[in-house]
Design a protein around this motif. Structure first.
Motif, PDB file in Angstrom:
ATOM      1  N   ALA A   1      46.705  27.719  52.411  1.00  0.00           N
ATOM      2  CA  ALA A   1      47.369  27.685  51.107  1.00  0.00           C
ATOM      3  C   ALA A   1      46.664  28.589  50.112  1.00  0.00           C
ATOM      4  N   ALA A   2      45.328  28.618  50.163  1.00  0.00           N
ATOM      5  CA  ALA A   2      44.568  29.486  49.257  1.00  0.00           C
ATOM      6  C   ALA A   2      44.810  30.950  49.578  1.00  0.00           C
ATOM      7  N   ILE A   3      44.876  31.280  50.863  1.00  0.00           N
ATOM      8  CA  ILE A   3      45.153  32.662  51.261  1.00  0.00           C
ATOM      9  C   ILE A   3      46.556  33.060  50.809  1.00  0.00           C
ATOM     10  N   ARG A   4      47.492  32.112  50.886  1.00  0.00           N
ATOM     11  CA  ARG A   4      48.878  32.410  50.547  1.00  0.00           C
ATOM     12  C   ARG A   4      49.034  32.871  49.102  1.00  0.00           C
ATOM     13  N   ARG A   5      48.141  32.439  48.211  1.00  0.00           N
ATOM     14  CA  ARG A   5      48.234  32.860  46.809  1.00  0.00           C
ATOM     15  C   ARG A   5      48.127  34.378  46.663  1.00  0.00           C
ATOM     16  N   LEU A   6      47.438  35.013  47.624  1.00  0.00           N
ATOM     17  CA  LEU A   6      47.313  36.472  47.581  1.00  0.00           C
ATOM     18  C   LEU A   6      48.660  37.163  47.741  1.00  0.00           C
ATOM     19  N   GLY A   7      49.595  36.473  48.381  1.00  0.00           N
ATOM     20  CA  GLY A   7      50.892  37.083  48.648  1.00  0.00           C
ATOM     21  C   GLY A   7      51.950  36.777  47.604  1.00  0.00           C
ATOM     22  N   LEU A   8      51.633  35.909  46.627  1.00  0.00           N
ATOM     23  CA  LEU A   8      52.613  35.563  45.599  1.00  0.00           C
ATOM     24  C   LEU A   8      52.542  36.594  44.477  1.00  0.00           C
ATOM     25  N   PRO A   9      53.595  37.379  44.269  1.00  0.00           N
ATOM     26  CA  PRO A   9      53.514  38.487  43.307  1.00  0.00           C
ATOM     27  C   PRO A   9      53.233  38.041  41.885  1.00  0.00           C
ATOM     28  N   ASP A  10      53.601  36.802  41.517  1.00  0.00           N
ATOM     29  CA  ASP A  10      53.385  36.347  40.150  1.00  0.00           C
ATOM     30  C   ASP A  10      52.284  35.298  40.062  1.00  0.00           C
ATOM     31  N   SER A  11      51.492  35.147  41.117  1.00  0.00           N
ATOM     32  CA  SER A  11      50.402  34.179  41.059  1.00  0.00           C
ATOM     33  C   SER A  11      49.297  34.694  40.147  1.00  0.00           C
TER      34      SER A  11
ATOM     35  N   LEU B   1      42.300  41.470  53.972  1.00  0.00           N
ATOM     36  CA  LEU B   1      43.548  40.718  53.880  1.00  0.00           C
ATOM     37  C   LEU B   1      44.589  41.546  53.131  1.00  0.00           C
ATOM     38  N   ASP B   2      45.804  41.571  53.654  1.00  0.00           N
ATOM     39  CA  ASP B   2      46.880  42.393  53.104  1.00  0.00           C
ATOM     40  C   ASP B   2      47.902  41.503  52.394  1.00  0.00           C
ATOM     41  N   PRO B   3      47.982  41.578  51.045  1.00  0.00           N
ATOM     42  CA  PRO B   3      48.932  40.724  50.318  1.00  0.00           C
ATOM     43  C   PRO B   3      50.375  40.908  50.762  1.00  0.00           C
ATOM     44  N   ALA B   4      50.753  42.131  51.151  1.00  0.00           N
ATOM     45  CA  ALA B   4      52.140  42.365  51.572  1.00  0.00           C
ATOM     46  C   ALA B   4      52.449  41.630  52.870  1.00  0.00           C
ATOM     47  N   VAL B   5      51.505  41.643  53.804  1.00  0.00           N
ATOM     48  CA  VAL B   5      51.690  40.914  55.065  1.00  0.00           C
ATOM     49  C   VAL B   5      51.743  39.414  54.790  1.00  0.00           C
ATOM     50  N   ILE B   6      50.859  38.940  53.922  1.00  0.00           N
ATOM     51  CA  ILE B   6      50.838  37.514  53.585  1.00  0.00           C
ATOM     52  C   ILE B   6      52.146  37.099  52.931  1.00  0.00           C
ATOM     53  N   ALA B   7      52.662  37.941  52.024  1.00  0.00           N
ATOM     54  CA  ALA B   7      53.924  37.613  51.351  1.00  0.00           C
ATOM     55  C   ALA B   7      55.067  37.520  52.355  1.00  0.00           C
ATOM     56  N   GLY B   8      55.114  38.457  53.294  1.00  0.00           N
ATOM     57  CA  GLY B   8      56.174  38.429  54.291  1.00  0.00           C
ATOM     58  C   GLY B   8      56.116  37.190  55.167  1.00  0.00           C
ATOM     59  N   LEU B   9      54.920  36.832  55.607  1.00  0.00           N
ATOM     60  CA  LEU B   9      54.760  35.642  56.444  1.00  0.00           C
ATOM     61  C   LEU B   9      55.061  34.365  55.678  1.00  0.00           C
ATOM     62  N   SER B  10      54.691  34.327  54.399  1.00  0.00           N
ATOM     63  CA  SER B  10      54.854  33.104  53.606  1.00  0.00           C
ATOM     64  C   SER B  10      56.310  32.718  53.455  1.00  0.00           C
ATOM     65  N   THR B  11      57.193  33.708  53.444  1.00  0.00           N
ATOM     66  CA  THR B  11      58.620  33.388  53.313  1.00  0.00           C
ATOM     67  C   THR B  11      59.167  32.724  54.570  1.00  0.00           C
ATOM     68  N   GLU B  12      58.450  32.852  55.684  1.00  0.00           N
ATOM     69  CA  GLU B  12      58.919  32.295  56.956  1.00  0.00           C
ATOM     70  C   GLU B  12      58.187  31.009  57.340  1.00  0.00           C
ATOM     71  N   MET B  13      57.202  30.592  56.526  1.00  0.00           N
ATOM     72  CA  MET B  13      56.381  29.431  56.883  1.00  0.00           C
ATOM     73  C   MET B  13      56.578  28.312  55.878  1.00  0.00           C
ATOM     74  N   ALA B  14      56.341  27.096  56.323  1.00  0.00           N
ATOM     75  CA  ALA B  14      56.478  25.936  55.454  1.00  0.00           C
ATOM     76  C   ALA B  14      55.410  25.954  54.373  1.00  0.00           C
TER      77      ALA B  14
ATOM     78  N   ARG C   1      47.126  37.323  41.922  1.00  0.00           N
ATOM     79  CA  ARG C   1      47.676  38.682  41.980  1.00  0.00           C
ATOM     80  C   ARG C   1      47.667  39.339  40.599  1.00  0.00           C
ATOM     81  N   ARG C   2      47.922  38.553  39.542  1.00  0.00           N
ATOM     82  CA  ARG C   2      47.889  39.125  38.191  1.00  0.00           C
ATOM     83  C   ARG C   2      46.474  39.588  37.842  1.00  0.00           C
ATOM     84  N   VAL C   3      45.515  38.735  38.129  1.00  0.00           N
ATOM     85  CA  VAL C   3      44.121  39.111  37.872  1.00  0.00           C
ATOM     86  C   VAL C   3      43.746  40.322  38.718  1.00  0.00           C
ATOM     87  N   ALA C   4      44.259  40.387  39.950  1.00  0.00           N
ATOM     88  CA  ALA C   4      43.948  41.512  40.841  1.00  0.00           C
ATOM     89  C   ALA C   4      44.390  42.843  40.247  1.00  0.00           C
TER      90      ALA C   4
END
Length: 292
Positions: free
Chosen positions: A174-184, A103-116, A187-190
Motif C-alpha cells: 500500500a505504501a509503494i502504491r502511493r508512488l503511482g497515484l498522480p495526485d498523492s 521503483l517506477d511510478p508509471a509501472v506502479i500506477a498501471g498495476l494498481s488499476t488492476e489490483m485490489a 507524487r506532489r512532493v516528488a
C-alpha cells in the motif's frame, strides 16, 4: 536458487563494477552492488528503490530510524529521503552483494488499476521485509537476461513489471502504491523534489515549491516533512553539502570553490554546516578520507 542469484550478480559485478563497487546494467534502473570490505559512511538522498541484499550486511539510518539488512532482506525506499548507509560485513572471500532496482511510478500506477485496494499502515518512507521467493525468482530472471543481450529489449519490460507486482503484493504494497497515484502527496512532493535536485544551487522559496506541488505553503511544508523527514530548506542544504563533498573528493575542488559552486555565499557558513553534517570541517575530513 538463492546461491544462483548471488553467483549471477557477483559474476556481473566482478567484471563491470566501478571503483565504488557499482555495476550498472543495460536494464534502466537496475544495478548490482559489490564491496569486499567494510565501507565508510555514505551520505545521499536516496530515490525510491528496492534493494535485495544477497550477501553480507549493511546499516542504513534515516532520521531517527536505523535498519540493519543481511542476506535475505529487502530494503524499500518509497520517497526521496536522506540516508546514511554503511556496509558493515564484507570480505574478499564473501563480498557484500545486493541488487537494486529503481521503483517506477508509471509501472506502479498501471498495476494498481488492476489490483485490489490495500490498507496502508503509515507514511514511513523506508521499510524492511524478508525478500519474497517470487521477487527473488523474478530478480534472477532479470539478471539472466544480461547473458542474452538480444532478449533484453523484448523481455525486460515484462520482468520489471512483474518485479513491481510482487512488491505491491508484499506487506508494504500500500505504501509503494502511493508512488503511482498522480495526485498523492508523495507524487506532489516528488515534483518539488525533482526541482530541488536539479536546481539546488539557487534560492528556491517555499512558495515556488508549493506552487509546483499544487499546495498551499503551509500544507506543502507539512507534507514535505512527512514524506522526506526534512523541511524543504533542510533538504536543499543536505543536497548542497553532499554535492560539495563529492566535488572535493572526486574532483579535487577546494572548500571555497565547492561552497560557491553549490550555492553558498559564505564559506564560513558552509564550513560550519558541513562540520555539523559530516562531523569534521571540510578540509580536515577530505584529508582524512584521502589518507584512508
Amino acid at each position: 536458487m538463492k546461491s544462483e542469484l548471488l553467483d549471477t550478480v557477483l559474476r556481473h559485478a566482478d567484471h563491470l563494477a566501478d571503483r565504488d563497487g557499482v555495476a550498472r546494467t543495460p536494464i534502466p534502473g537496475l544495478v548490482a552492488i559489490r564491496a569486499t570490505e567494510r565501507s565508510a559512511l555514505s551520505y545521499q538522498i536516496a530515490r525510491p528503490l528496492a534493494c535485495l541484499v544477497l550477501q553480507g550486511r549493511k546499516h542504513v539510518t534515516m532520521g531517527s530510524q536505523s535498519f540493519t539488512f543481511a542476506a535475505g532482506d529487502s530494503l524499500l525506499v518509497m520517497a526521496d529521503v536522506p540516508t546514511v548507509s554503511q556496509v558493515t560485513q564484507a570480505s574478499a572471500s564473501a563480498p557484500y552483494c545486493s541488487l537494486v532496482l529503481d521503483l517506477d511510478p508509471a509501472v506502479i500506477a498501471g498495476l494498481s488499476t488492476e489490483m485490489a485496494a490495500l490498507d496502508d499502515d503509515g507514511q514511513a518512507p523506508v521499510r524492511a521485509e524478508p525478500t519474497d521467493a517470487h521477487l527473488h525468482d523474478t530478480a534472477l530472471r532479470l539478471m539472466r537476461l544480461l547473458e542474452r543481450p538480444a532478449s533484453i529489449p523484448v523481455l525486460k519490460d515484462a520482468l520489471v513489471r512483474e518485479f513491481h507486482y510482487w512488491l505491491l503484493l508484499g506487506r508494504h504494497g500500500a505504501a509503494i502504491r502511493r508512488l503511482g497515484l498522480p495526485d498523492s502527496h508523495v507524487r506532489r512532493v516528488a515534483r518539488a523534489v525533482a526541482v530541488l535536485r536539479r536546481e539546488y544551487a539557487r534560492r528556491l522559496p517555499v512558495e515556488e515549491l508549493a506552487a509546483l506541488a499544487g499546495m498551499s505553503p503551509s500544507s506543502f511544508h507539512h507534507h514535505f516533512r512527512a514524506v522526506t523527514s526534512l523541511t524543504p530548506l533542510q533538504f536543499q542544504k543536505q543536497l548542497r553539502l553532499i554535492e560539495a563533498r563529492r566535488l572535493m573528493l572526486a574532483e579535487g575542488a577546494s572548500a571555497s570553490l565547492a561552497a560557491h559552486t553549490v550555492g553558498y555565499e559564505s564559506v564560513q557558513q558552509f564550513t560550519r554546516e558541513y562540520g555539523r553534517m559530516f562531523g569534521l570541517p571540510p578540509v580536515r575530513e577530505v584529508r582524512r578520507l584521502q589518507a584512508a
